[in-house]
Write a protein that holds these residues in place. Structure first.
Motif, PDB file in Angstrom:
ATOM      1  N   ARG C 185       0.836  -1.197   0.000  1.00 16.54           N
ATOM      2  CA  ARG C 185       0.000   0.000   0.000  1.00 16.54           C
ATOM      3  C   ARG C 185       0.877   1.255   0.000  1.00 16.54           C
ATOM      4  O   ARG C 185       0.609   2.215  -0.738  1.00 16.54           O
ATOM      5  CB  ARG C 185      -0.864  -0.060   1.254  1.00 16.54           C
ATOM      6  CG  ARG C 185      -1.960   0.917   1.351  1.00 16.54           C
ATOM      7  CD  ARG C 185      -3.109   0.611   0.429  1.00 16.54           C
ATOM      8  NE  ARG C 185      -4.053   1.736   0.567  1.00 16.54           N
ATOM      9  CZ  ARG C 185      -3.894   2.917  -0.030  1.00 16.54           C
ATOM     10  NH1 ARG C 185      -2.909   3.101  -0.858  1.00 16.54           N
ATOM     11  NH2 ARG C 185      -4.758   3.896   0.178  1.00 16.54           N
ATOM     12  N   ALA C 186       1.919   1.239   0.801  1.00 17.56           N
ATOM     13  CA  ALA C 186       2.789   2.412   0.919  1.00 17.56           C
ATOM     14  C   ALA C 186       3.525   2.681  -0.390  1.00 17.56           C
ATOM     15  O   ALA C 186       3.713   3.833  -0.781  1.00 17.56           O
ATOM     16  CB  ALA C 186       3.786   2.211   2.060  1.00 17.56           C
ATOM     17  N   LEU C 187       3.922   1.615  -1.089  1.00 22.05           N
ATOM     18  CA  LEU C 187       4.664   1.812  -2.331  1.00 22.05           C
ATOM     19  C   LEU C 187       3.772   2.354  -3.438  1.00 22.05           C
ATOM     20  O   LEU C 187       4.198   3.144  -4.271  1.00 22.05           O
ATOM     21  CB  LEU C 187       5.308   0.497  -2.776  1.00 22.05           C
ATOM     22  CG  LEU C 187       6.464  -0.007  -1.909  1.00 22.05           C
ATOM     23  CD1 LEU C 187       6.933  -1.373  -2.402  1.00 22.05           C
ATOM     24  CD2 LEU C 187       7.626   0.983  -1.899  1.00 22.05           C
ATOM     25  N   GLY C 193       4.292   8.868   2.180  1.00 23.28           N
ATOM     26  CA  GLY C 193       5.360   9.377   3.042  1.00 23.28           C
ATOM     27  C   GLY C 193       6.518   8.405   3.175  1.00 23.28           C
ATOM     28  O   GLY C 193       7.511   8.723   3.814  1.00 23.28           O
ATOM     29  N   ILE C 194       6.387   7.209   2.603  1.00 18.46           N
ATOM     30  CA  ILE C 194       7.532   6.290   2.545  1.00 18.46           C
ATOM     31  C   ILE C 194       8.207   6.519   1.206  1.00 18.46           C
ATOM     32  O   ILE C 194       7.653   6.195   0.155  1.00 18.46           O
ATOM     33  CB  ILE C 194       7.076   4.822   2.707  1.00 18.46           C
ATOM     34  CG1 ILE C 194       6.586   4.602   4.137  1.00 18.46           C
ATOM     35  CG2 ILE C 194       8.227   3.876   2.343  1.00 18.46           C
ATOM     36  CD1 ILE C 194       6.634   3.176   4.619  1.00 18.46           C
ATOM     37  N   ASP C 195       9.388   7.104   1.241  1.00 14.95           N
ATOM     38  CA  ASP C 195      10.101   7.379  -0.004  1.00 14.95           C
ATOM     39  C   ASP C 195      10.438   6.055  -0.691  1.00 14.95           C
ATOM     40  O   ASP C 195      10.839   5.095  -0.036  1.00 14.95           O
ATOM     41  CB  ASP C 195      11.381   8.165   0.297  1.00 14.95           C
ATOM     42  CG  ASP C 195      11.076   9.508   0.954  1.00 14.95           C
ATOM     43  OD1 ASP C 195      10.085  10.139   0.565  1.00 14.95           O
ATOM     44  OD2 ASP C 195      11.817   9.910   1.861  1.00 14.95           O
ATOM     45  N   CYS C 226       9.336  -5.987  -5.074  1.00 10.43           N
ATOM     46  CA  CYS C 226      10.603  -5.309  -5.405  1.00 10.43           C
ATOM     47  C   CYS C 226      10.720  -5.133  -6.916  1.00 10.43           C
ATOM     48  O   CYS C 226      11.083  -4.056  -7.402  1.00 10.43           O
ATOM     49  CB  CYS C 226      11.788  -6.093  -4.859  1.00 10.43           C
ATOM     50  SG  CYS C 226      11.958  -5.949  -3.072  1.00 10.43           S
ATOM     51  N   HIS C 227      10.408  -6.180  -7.658  1.00  8.81           N
ATOM     52  CA  HIS C 227      10.497  -6.071  -9.110  1.00  8.81           C
ATOM     53  C   HIS C 227       9.536  -5.010  -9.635  1.00  8.81           C
ATOM     54  O   HIS C 227       9.886  -4.201 -10.474  1.00  8.81           O
ATOM     55  CB  HIS C 227      10.207  -7.426  -9.764  1.00  8.81           C
ATOM     56  CG  HIS C 227      11.328  -8.398  -9.612  1.00  8.81           C
ATOM     57  ND1 HIS C 227      11.319  -9.657 -10.142  1.00  8.81           N
ATOM     58  CD2 HIS C 227      12.522  -8.284  -8.971  1.00  8.81           C
ATOM     59  CE1 HIS C 227      12.437 -10.280  -9.840  1.00  8.81           C
ATOM     60  NE2 HIS C 227      13.182  -9.478  -9.123  1.00  8.81           N
ATOM     61  N   ARG C 228       8.301  -5.047  -9.103  1.00 12.69           N
ATOM     62  CA  ARG C 228       7.296  -4.125  -9.633  1.00 12.69           C
ATOM     63  C   ARG C 228       7.710  -2.673  -9.447  1.00 12.69           C
ATOM     64  O   ARG C 228       7.463  -1.837 -10.311  1.00 12.69           O
ATOM     65  CB  ARG C 228       5.944  -4.374  -8.961  1.00 12.69           C
ATOM     66  CG  ARG C 228       4.847  -3.556  -9.646  1.00 12.69           C
ATOM     67  CD  ARG C 228       3.484  -3.670  -8.971  1.00 12.69           C
ATOM     68  NE  ARG C 228       3.171  -5.048  -8.630  1.00 12.69           N
ATOM     69  CZ  ARG C 228       2.387  -5.388  -7.607  1.00 12.69           C
ATOM     70  NH1 ARG C 228       1.846  -4.432  -6.858  1.00 12.69           N
ATOM     71  NH2 ARG C 228       2.148  -6.661  -7.337  1.00 12.69           N
ATOM     72  N   TYR C 229       8.341  -2.369  -8.320  1.00  8.74           N
ATOM     73  CA  TYR C 229       8.706  -0.977  -8.032  1.00  8.74           C
ATOM     74  C   TYR C 229      10.196  -0.700  -8.274  1.00  8.74           C
ATOM     75  O   TYR C 229      10.715   0.332  -7.851  1.00  8.74           O
ATOM     76  CB  TYR C 229       8.286  -0.606  -6.605  1.00  8.74           C
ATOM     77  CG  TYR C 229       6.789  -0.576  -6.471  1.00  8.74           C
ATOM     78  CD1 TYR C 229       6.052   0.526  -6.897  1.00  8.74           C
ATOM     79  CD2 TYR C 229       6.088  -1.672  -5.979  1.00  8.74           C
ATOM     80  CE1 TYR C 229       4.675   0.544  -6.820  1.00  8.74           C
ATOM     81  CE2 TYR C 229       4.699  -1.669  -5.895  1.00  8.74           C
ATOM     82  CZ  TYR C 229       4.003  -0.551  -6.321  1.00  8.74           C
ATOM     83  OH  TYR C 229       2.629  -0.542  -6.243  1.00  8.74           O
TER      84      TYR C 229
END
Lengths: 423, 423, 423, 423
Positions: C185-187, C193-195, C226-229
């Protein structure tokens, strides 16, 4: 007594501890307390009242604006008051000085414009490091605090202040022209450990840090170094700008053109909160809304700012008078300084100071002046400087009267025989 | 054309891109452009105009004050205007609510009060870490930015934002009551890697981040957690306070008592810059002058603030009327939401929003509304929410008229058959 | 008595407080004190002795190398010992597993390889933020400490730890499969606010943080995110690698391919200091010498590392035997856990733990085991887990003997009736 | 060719680019390649081989220890090998020099001991700031990197390096005795903006940063300033210690007693990884395990370290011989320097350098030396210094032979007529 200032207001309050009076009315260089006592003002609202208190030049159009139903608060929307300010600022200030700056409204306080300047410099250069100077003062929010020298204020951050380094201000090391040697050497050496900075931020006169004034050649040397290493030069003209040193910008005499200029305090001409950040067009890389702030559209301040510019800066008259006031002030200050062993005059224009060897003298002199009806404050890391900052519009008589009081206060504290003889 | 706004003002300007009009006059909920076109204002100066534009309740005493020669600018010195404000604020706001707060004037903007709150929390606890919430918005200076969620604004800092962590806001993870589980678990586990924070900073309604409103029980749970781990609870009531949610403070219904409260925007009652930081007396550990700011004594704002408090908060009448306005607004918003698949109402009081599944809808609806003479902006990380924030003093007729325009704009954009049938 | 360990060595020493014996000789799973007392070793040098103490497989070639006058210390220069290690590692470890990694020698300790991994991830992505997990442990230097959970160790930094955030490890929140919801959700929310992080660093089994083992599907989900982002996935296999969980790399069963892998501890096969950082060739963006370290060419360790790889990893035999040892261990641990209310088995392979509800039990059990001649330590933020980590080469008889002692120690501490009945 | 060093090892490798040979055997000051070519070693494993390669003094007891089944790897547990090292270090090094230090094993590398020193200094003082010097080098992990000057290595961090400031090293500003003026002024001025540091970290000779050697009086002045402001003085003796400058510690001649001393490189006497952190007993405020590290108990290194101390430091003989070697080296280096316009000798003891005005000369001279069978590397931010660091045990004949090669290489590169005449 059950005074709401003591019972309700936070312990952080500061001026009322030295100046316990309640100030009810003010006009020009005079403030009158609730009890009817008058004080001569050599403080000028910490530099926000360059044209004196309640100057009719700005108050009349302000009242008129309020009566007309003009927009008061507009964020960064377009209003006629903002348009008139922008046009006037460009016509009377920027264009005559050959300054091709974009204008940003970063929020209405000094620390807002400094924070905006630091952000912009980092964005433009892609670097994170900022250099500031010993005894610099730039504001109380986290970014501005990180370039401020005062250790008590720095500790207030509650976290380590990062991404900044401090370098010695002009003549800080008491040896003419040597103070930029360290910076120059550090920049040219890839192993110095000083990361190439995004910007250097400097005050041409250090209003809070002890009234040191940088020499013109030092400022030019600093500008050259910045150009050579592609570092942005930020001049924080929040206190020294708006005519305080004798020219509109404090850096005009030095002949430099900073990449970014911070203005606030007296830019509104009235003491109303307002600030500007000026920068070269090639540095205008902001995304829309990347920096914002609710009160960046304070239209009453735009109205008074425009009125002040029109009245005082449309021709040379005001600046010429100002030159005389400055000369008169410095002549008297030199006299006082020469009468006290180890004291000297600091500062430039109407942003001047008297440094005393014994740091306690300055505090006591300010107290004596207050007791005699003169408002002067102290400055410097140990409050070792008496700061003299009358309105730019002060009359010759008021100036002399204030300096007479100051002289008495100095004499009282240091019991200087020469001054005593004069009296 | 050679428009000074485009040629001289920085690219950072934002609102004029959506709302290109030049607004000349304003009154209550109406703004009039230089060309004479009227707009109904459901924006309220981003929350700084809770009592409408140029409300005579505040403008009349302001003009009178200016005419009387009262002190305009006073830093933190004592003035009658400040005294009256403090006494009135204590008498009408703090005392009736049983709130024993000290009052600090941290500088006149929202980010000033947030920076002061963060500094104080760190000083009181001796800790450095601050927790904030997803989609929180607290300001543009470095400290406030470090607790703000928006990634575009965060990148504007130009340096990594440190000493803060973000945790999920109420219902952020779409599962009732679970959102504080993570915080609770992290605090109780000494190996979690989340350093015990000095404070948690929260908005009860997220004005910029998409109009989520925290449930009362969630706020109470948050307060309990803070108490258990001796963490200060900071409520940023800059946008949600001053009556915006139906009570003076937005946290009154939840029955919590924050350790620190940040107020700004509508506290002056007039759109003039002003801010307060409130905190429990036991946390008043500031040294004199440890935080300061030139414009913390904006007396015109004290005058209008006092007038607004006296007029609207001396008895229950205003709050009772406000309750009706809120009910009317939410009833109509629910209607709209039910007519559009996947949309819903967010927010609380007159700080409300319409969320649309298709994020582009919100932007297009706001544009359609503007074309029809209604000012509404969008909110949220993808501008996916239409934000509805009329003056608290709006008349029933104006509210309905604005909502009619909004309904048309929604229909135009989503072509909802139910709404079409109504028309 | 005047013992140099107490008089001269710093108070920072830790193990001698629980295990005051002086260990003189060691062989396989047995350590012998200066006084001739024998201890069975279920500690394995904190994971650096996977093949037991003084295994002749590695000691013999080491002595031979020293006698031959081979180069001992070579920084990153070429030596035959280093060449043989690289060739063997590629042939026996990387190629059979289809892993196309570049190999870096970052300095000989676990924290060196973690620091190198963090630096590389930041350089590759141009981002500064790193995500780590609750209860993670990655080392004691400043970068590694900033991704470590333990609060006592974090405080040891003496400065705020920055540029990192912590997220919940698998099953940390006690609800299956939900622990990556927050990260996901944060990504996806640009306002969270999570860089966006440069990397996520994870241990597949948390050796120091309480022996939690991540499920294979959770690791795969993490890799997908990790791959997606475009976030780099770093697996810290310092403790769990080199066969400890039953395969050479601890992530083999999960079927993931991390972008960066950190190896140390048992990679030398002998307890000699050595570490590797492995990464995908496309991430090999280092400038020559951008990261260095005097002891990155510890040739004695290359010699023993090569010998261990040749002996144990040239075919499947060792892994097959290991499977049986693992099964035997876990079967007995489950028995113990079932006999104690509220206790359970944690971990994977020969990196296992027994969690006790009463955190003091674990410490007391470890003390009882020591008194009976068995070395086991505790793990977890409150030392609530007994950590069982015998050499991978332990004989069946030794394993059973150690588990008998452990069972007695547990019984002694918790006085479990079932265990008592068995005895 | 398909060379595993090129195909498999990371691009970060550095020395093989200047010295492509594969070194197979080594003895004393001689390294022999796989192809049988011999090189004279004026590099000494970057300072880790002060007693030469494979010195039988240390290798014989090491082989004996391995054959005896002694414990190899023990974290911080007690072993006879560690006991003997501690007793010997106290008896032969600390006590004769009147140094009352506690000994910490921080992990086996230079950067481990520096990180431990920084952590301890911050814990002892409760301050966060550390001062380091221009061109200092202290290691590659995040904490050590933050006090390192080299900009390429600093950028490798990937995050801003914080909580540190850099000040000019002795004679950095080319004006005798003035370089501490800036530090002194900044410390005494509470408004300087340099936060009072926890510690100053200094190398007495800058091994990586260009071989500047601080004068004894400068070091004493630095110690005085540290004492006056209660700042800890950390001497990083990783490269300059263990006899390299003619005394065991490099600061002995200056007569100072640092609060913390970092040792590594040659402390093991053999090139095996080992490090120590020494500090005054009153600063031993560590909690047990607050700093740890798997390889802090590298017993083979303790064995060789003890043997080296016993052999070389039990009486004055070694130091006396060393004095002659140093004199011989510096006499020849001065000769070379005088023969080349603008070049000069830098450094102290056997940690010496030849600075060339044209920075490329140094790199070319090192290449010419390599081609002639001599290993010398370059140092300094622009690789402008040829670094001469032979084993302390080098024979007079080998030293002269190496210097002959160096002289030829210099002559070849700069074609100095005087040298040509000599030849």
């Amino acid at each position: 007594m059950n005074d709401v200032f003591e019972t309700l207001e936070s312990e952080v309050r500061a001026y009322p501890r030295s100046w316990p009076a309640e100030f009810a009315k003010s006009s020009g260089a005079i403030q009158t307390t609730t009890d009817g006592k008058e004080y001569l003002d050599f403080f000028s609202g910490a530099g926000a009242l360059n044209y004196g208190h309640n100057n009719p030049v700005v108050i009349a159009p302000l009242i008129e604006y309020l009566q007309s139903g003009g927009v008061l608060h507009s964020l960064d929307m377009k209003t006629p008051a903002k348009r008139r300010f922008l046009e006037t600022f460009e016509r009377l200030i920027l264009r005559p000085r050959g300054l091709d700056y974009k204008v940003m409204f970063p929020g209405p306080t000094g620390t807002n414009t400094v924070e905006a300047a630091l952000k912009l410099a980092r964005k433009v250069t892609g670097r994170h490091h900022i250099l500031s100077f010993t005894n610099g003062f730039h504001g109380m929010t986290l970014g501005s605090l990180s370039v401020t020298g005062n250790s008590m204020k720095r500790r207030g951050a509650g976290v380590p202040l990062t991404n900044t380094s401090v370098i010695p201000y002009d003549e800080y090391l008491d040896s003419a022209m040597s103070d930029l040697v360290w910076l120059e050497r550090a920049l040219q050496d890839s192993g110095s450990g000083i990361d190439t900075p995004a910007a250097v931020i400097v005050e041409t006169v250090q209003g809070e840090g002890g009234l040191r004034a940088a020499r013109a050649e030092w400022l030019r040397r600093l500008e050259q170094l910045c150009h050579r290493y592609e570092i942005l030069l930020i001049v924080d003209d929040v206190q020294a700008g708006c005519g305080r040193t004798g020219t509109f910008f404090s850096f005009e005499d030095a002949g430099i053109v900073p990449d970014i200029v911070c203005l606030s305090k007296s830019i509104s001409g009235s003491g109303l909160p307002m600030a500007l950040t000026l920068f070269k067009p090639e540095h205008d890389v902001w995304s829309p809304g990347e920096h914002n702030g609710t009160f960046r559209g304070n239209n009453p301040a735009f109205v008074t700012a425009t009125a002040a510019l029109e009245h005082y800066w449309a021709d040379d008259e005001f600046q010429n008078e100002l030159r005389d006031t400055i000369a008169a002030l410095h002549s008297r200050l030199e006299e006082i300084a020469q009468s006290v062993e180890g004291s000297c005059v600091r500062g430039r224009g109407l942003l001047a100071g008297l440094l005393f060897e014994d740091a306690e003298h300055a505090t006591r002199i300010a107290a004596e002046a207050y007791a005699r009806g003169l408002l002067v404050e102290t400055s410097g890391p140990s409050d070792e400087v008496v700061k003299i900052m009358p309105p730019l519009t002060i009359s010759s008589a008021e100036l002399e009267r204030g300096l007479d009081i100051l002289t008495e206060a100095v004499r009282q504290v240091v019991r200087s025989p020469e001054l005593a003889a004069d009296a």
